[in-house]
Write an enzyme that holds these catalytic residues in place. Sequence first.
Site, PDB file in Angstrom:
ATOM      1  N   LEU A 191       0.842  -1.176   0.114  1.00  0.00           N
ATOM      2  CA  LEU A 191      -0.037  -0.070  -0.202  1.00  0.00           C
ATOM      3  C   LEU A 191       0.878   1.114   0.000  1.00  0.00           C
ATOM      4  CD1 LEU A 191      -2.772  -0.945   2.629  1.00  0.00           C
ATOM      5  CD2 LEU A 191      -2.843  -1.336   0.242  1.00  0.00           C
TER       6      LEU A 191
ATOM      7  N   GLY B 186       1.119   3.825  -2.571  1.00  0.00           N
ATOM      8  CA  GLY B 186       1.477   4.399  -3.741  1.00  0.00           C
ATOM      9  C   GLY B 186       2.665   4.907  -4.059  1.00  0.00           C
TER      10      GLY B 186
ATOM     11  N   MET C 149       1.379  17.799  -8.853  1.00  0.00           N
ATOM     12  CA  MET C 149       1.496  16.508  -8.415  1.00  0.00           C
ATOM     13  C   MET C 149       2.102  16.677  -7.266  1.00  0.00           C
ATOM     14  SD  MET C 149       2.148  14.792 -12.046  1.00  0.00           S
ATOM     15  CE  MET C 149       0.821  14.340 -13.258  1.00  0.00           C
TER      16      MET C 149
ATOM     17  N   HIS D 245      15.356  33.137  19.190  1.00  0.00           N
ATOM     18  CA  HIS D 245      16.569  33.582  18.628  1.00  0.00           C
ATOM     19  C   HIS D 245      17.418  32.678  19.281  1.00  0.00           C
ATOM     20  CE1 HIS D 245      20.321  35.740  17.566  1.00  0.00           C
ATOM     21  NE2 HIS D 245      20.688  35.575  18.887  1.00  0.00           N
TER      22      HIS D 245
ATOM     23  N   GLY E  52       9.038  15.170 -16.008  1.00  0.00           N
ATOM     24  CA  GLY E  52       7.788  15.041 -15.424  1.00  0.00           C
ATOM     25  C   GLY E  52       6.791  13.740 -15.341  1.00  0.00           C
TER      26      GLY E  52
ATOM     27  N   GLU F 146      18.719  20.754 -19.161  1.00  0.00           N
ATOM     28  CA  GLU F 146      17.407  21.699 -18.984  1.00  0.00           C
ATOM     29  C   GLU F 146      17.109  22.215 -20.321  1.00  0.00           C
ATOM     30  OE1 GLU F 146      14.595  21.530 -16.875  1.00  0.00           O
ATOM     31  OE2 GLU F 146      13.874  23.047 -18.521  1.00  0.00           O
TER      32      GLU F 146
HETATM   33  P1  FAD Z   1      -0.088   7.664  -6.129  1.00  0.00           P
HETATM   34  O1  FAD Z   1       0.609   7.705  -4.946  1.00  0.00           O
HETATM   35  O2  FAD Z   1       0.574   7.356  -7.467  1.00  0.00           O
HETATM   36  O3  FAD Z   1      -0.818   6.380  -6.030  1.00  0.00           O
HETATM   37  C1  FAD Z   1      -1.688   5.739  -6.953  1.00  0.00           C
HETATM   38  C2  FAD Z   1      -1.949   4.143  -6.655  1.00  0.00           C
HETATM   39  O4  FAD Z   1      -2.976   3.677  -7.683  1.00  0.00           O
HETATM   40  C3  FAD Z   1      -0.659   3.655  -6.884  1.00  0.00           C
HETATM   41  O5  FAD Z   1      -0.373   2.702  -5.673  1.00  0.00           O
HETATM   42  C4  FAD Z   1      -1.051   2.558  -7.945  1.00  0.00           C
HETATM   43  O6  FAD Z   1      -0.551   1.223  -8.032  1.00  0.00           O
HETATM   44  C5  FAD Z   1      -2.727   2.437  -7.962  1.00  0.00           C
HETATM   45  N1  FAD Z   1      -3.269   2.049  -9.148  1.00  0.00           N
HETATM   46  C6  FAD Z   1      -3.275   2.407 -10.408  1.00  0.00           C
HETATM   47  N2  FAD Z   1      -3.993   1.982 -11.305  1.00  0.00           N
HETATM   48  C7  FAD Z   1      -4.655   1.224 -10.604  1.00  0.00           C
HETATM   49  C8  FAD Z   1      -5.686   0.351 -10.970  1.00  0.00           C
HETATM   50  N3  FAD Z   1      -6.363   0.346 -12.098  1.00  0.00           N
HETATM   51  N4  FAD Z   1      -6.247  -0.661  -9.946  1.00  0.00           N
HETATM   52  C9  FAD Z   1      -5.575  -0.615  -8.836  1.00  0.00           C
HETATM   53  N5  FAD Z   1      -4.655   0.271  -8.191  1.00  0.00           N
HETATM   54  C10 FAD Z   1      -4.204   1.083  -9.491  1.00  0.00           C
HETATM   55  N6  FAD Z   1       5.187  14.814  -3.441  1.00  0.00           N
HETATM   56  C11 FAD Z   1       5.363  15.412  -2.235  1.00  0.00           C
HETATM   57  O7  FAD Z   1       4.481  15.933  -1.944  1.00  0.00           O
HETATM   58  N7  FAD Z   1       6.632  15.656  -1.482  1.00  0.00           N
HETATM   59  C12 FAD Z   1       7.668  15.016  -1.936  1.00  0.00           C
HETATM   60  O8  FAD Z   1       8.617  15.056  -1.394  1.00  0.00           O
HETATM   61  C13 FAD Z   1       7.423  14.214  -3.192  1.00  0.00           C
HETATM   62  N8  FAD Z   1       8.779  13.570  -3.485  1.00  0.00           N
HETATM   63  C14 FAD Z   1       8.579  12.712  -4.603  1.00  0.00           C
HETATM   64  C15 FAD Z   1       9.647  12.070  -5.204  1.00  0.00           C
HETATM   65  C16 FAD Z   1       9.649  11.224  -6.388  1.00  0.00           C
HETATM   66  C17 FAD Z   1      10.810  10.713  -6.749  1.00  0.00           C
HETATM   67  C18 FAD Z   1       8.237  11.081  -6.928  1.00  0.00           C
HETATM   68  C19 FAD Z   1       8.426  10.144  -8.172  1.00  0.00           C
HETATM   69  C20 FAD Z   1       7.348  11.486  -6.369  1.00  0.00           C
HETATM   70  C21 FAD Z   1       7.380  12.644  -5.497  1.00  0.00           C
HETATM   71  N9  FAD Z   1       6.432  13.319  -5.003  1.00  0.00           N
HETATM   72  C22 FAD Z   1       6.374  13.987  -3.795  1.00  0.00           C
HETATM   73  C23 FAD Z   1       5.000  13.174  -5.735  1.00  0.00           C
HETATM   74  C24 FAD Z   1       4.062  12.378  -4.965  1.00  0.00           C
HETATM   75  O9  FAD Z   1       4.592  11.110  -4.792  1.00  0.00           O
HETATM   76  C25 FAD Z   1       2.641  12.111  -5.405  1.00  0.00           C
HETATM   77  O10 FAD Z   1       2.087  13.281  -5.870  1.00  0.00           O
HETATM   78  C26 FAD Z   1       1.734  11.354  -4.898  1.00  0.00           C
HETATM   79  O11 FAD Z   1       2.042   9.845  -4.485  1.00  0.00           O
HETATM   80  C27 FAD Z   1       0.345  11.165  -5.649  1.00  0.00           C
HETATM   81  O12 FAD Z   1      -0.613  10.524  -4.918  1.00  0.00           O
HETATM   82  P2  FAD Z   1      -1.956   9.678  -5.559  1.00  0.00           P
HETATM   83  O13 FAD Z   1      -2.570   9.151  -4.396  1.00  0.00           O
HETATM   84  O14 FAD Z   1      -2.430  10.746  -6.515  1.00  0.00           O
HETATM   85  O15 FAD Z   1      -1.114   8.702  -6.361  1.00  0.00           O
END
Ligand code: FAD
Length: 468
Positions: free
Chosen positions: A36, A38, A320, A446, A273, A202
Amino acid sequence: MINVAIIGSGPGGYVAAIRCAQLGMQVTLIEKYPSLGGTCLNVGCIPSKALLDSSEHFYKAKHSFSDHGILLNDLHLDMQKLISRKDAVISQNVKGIEYLMKKNKVHIIHGIASFKNLNTLSITKADQSIEELSFDKCILATGSKPITPAVFNYDKKKIITSTEALQITTLPKSMTIIGAGVIGLELGSVFARLGTQVDVIEYLDRILAGMDLDCAKELQKSLKNLGIRFHLERSVTSVAYTSDKSQVLLKHASKSNDDLKEMVSDYCLIAIGRKPYTEGLQLQNAGIQLDQKNKVIVNDKLQTTCENVFAIGDVIDGPMLAHKAEEEGVFVAEILAGQMPHINYNLIPGVVYTWPEMAGVGYTEDQLVALSRNYKVGKFPFKALGRARASADLDGIVKVICDSKTDEILGVHIVGARAADLIMEAVSLLEFRASAEDMARISHPHPTFSEALKEAALDATAKRSIHN
Ligand code: FAD
């Protein structure tokens, strides 16, 4: 009792699940991976921060401990240990989510969900068996995936994304990073601190597009001092790999007569991105529509074009970020419960966990210019702070932007030590629509880095900063 199905267990999905359960709904959370949490917990926020912390310790031990009179012999890096510690941090966090799901009586199904019709999901499990699940309401929280254009030849071995970069167990000698955004700079910092030669390419003429330009320039100077080489205004024309190297061809982004340059390194990290992830969901079976960028279209209640399906997090428009996804998870749960929640999208802070850290909330100067709003700016350099001198963290500035007539704070941008935590003072003050005068009159302890905020606010009100 409303029966809610949530697809995706990232910070959007699992937080929505908890809030729905708190509000008396019957909740099923569907996650395609065994773990769990994501992207955020497994391959995003948490693992990247674990590696940032470890690499910072190593860098300081190597470069600045001796300034403090701490002398180390035989300092060396155990990369395997560093990665296994990161894995242990992930696993502790994932267990925490499992505990919260049990505590809130959220039913979990591991499998890939797709829409059969307006009220039914079809879930394919690892053993290929299919379970059908009917719902009253559904929340789509399927997140995002890295953008990997075909011409970049993403092979997951030499040409990688952040997901693979977090698993490297032998320190590379060199790494080319395409993209000077948050993820590229954070992972670039990790490897540069450990001793890898990092080159960042970039397309734009600046790093961290969308964030404050002055802070971005300051950060770029600090990252150059760390040894990162920047190639701005450069466009990548092709990426290729051999068994042990990656090869990137690049040229000037706008000069047509520029010669192609070749960059060969151990890895090429693509960090240009992320894109919303909706693959395999069969959205058309529920009439859910996407916009031109493949984001799920939602209205101001985060309701999709199918009225009983809502969408949150990376799969819809907006920054994101994990905390944005969490706010939206709570928002939708409360909408389903008939409440009237609110999210102020302008006050979602953005943070870059490099060293120094960079953070911002509210408007940037560029945005205010575009809106033709009159504003004034106050600045304060970290190097004028006693606390910064004590810890030798002298790089950085705080910038407070406020309305030129009313003095209301419109934006705060920080690059400097602990900016990630300092920004919360600004978020709170902006939420309560405070003025720069309010910020300046609050007593700040401070010696702390937070005094830079007070001083920048004093500078913004009437150029009356005390220590600069
Ligand atoms: P996600 O976390 O992507 O979760 C989506 C979930 O849906 C996944 O577990 C996936 O397996 C599941 N899923 C997809 N399709 C299906 C399906 N059909 N059936 C069942 N399950 C499915 N954000 C910050 O705020 N701070 C940070 O420091 C930060 N650092 C980051 C560093 C990196 C390297 C990366 C890649 C991202 C970072 N982010 C950070 C961004 C952050 O991880 C995302 O914005 C966040 O996880 C989005 O949450 P979410 O719930 O929308 O989706």
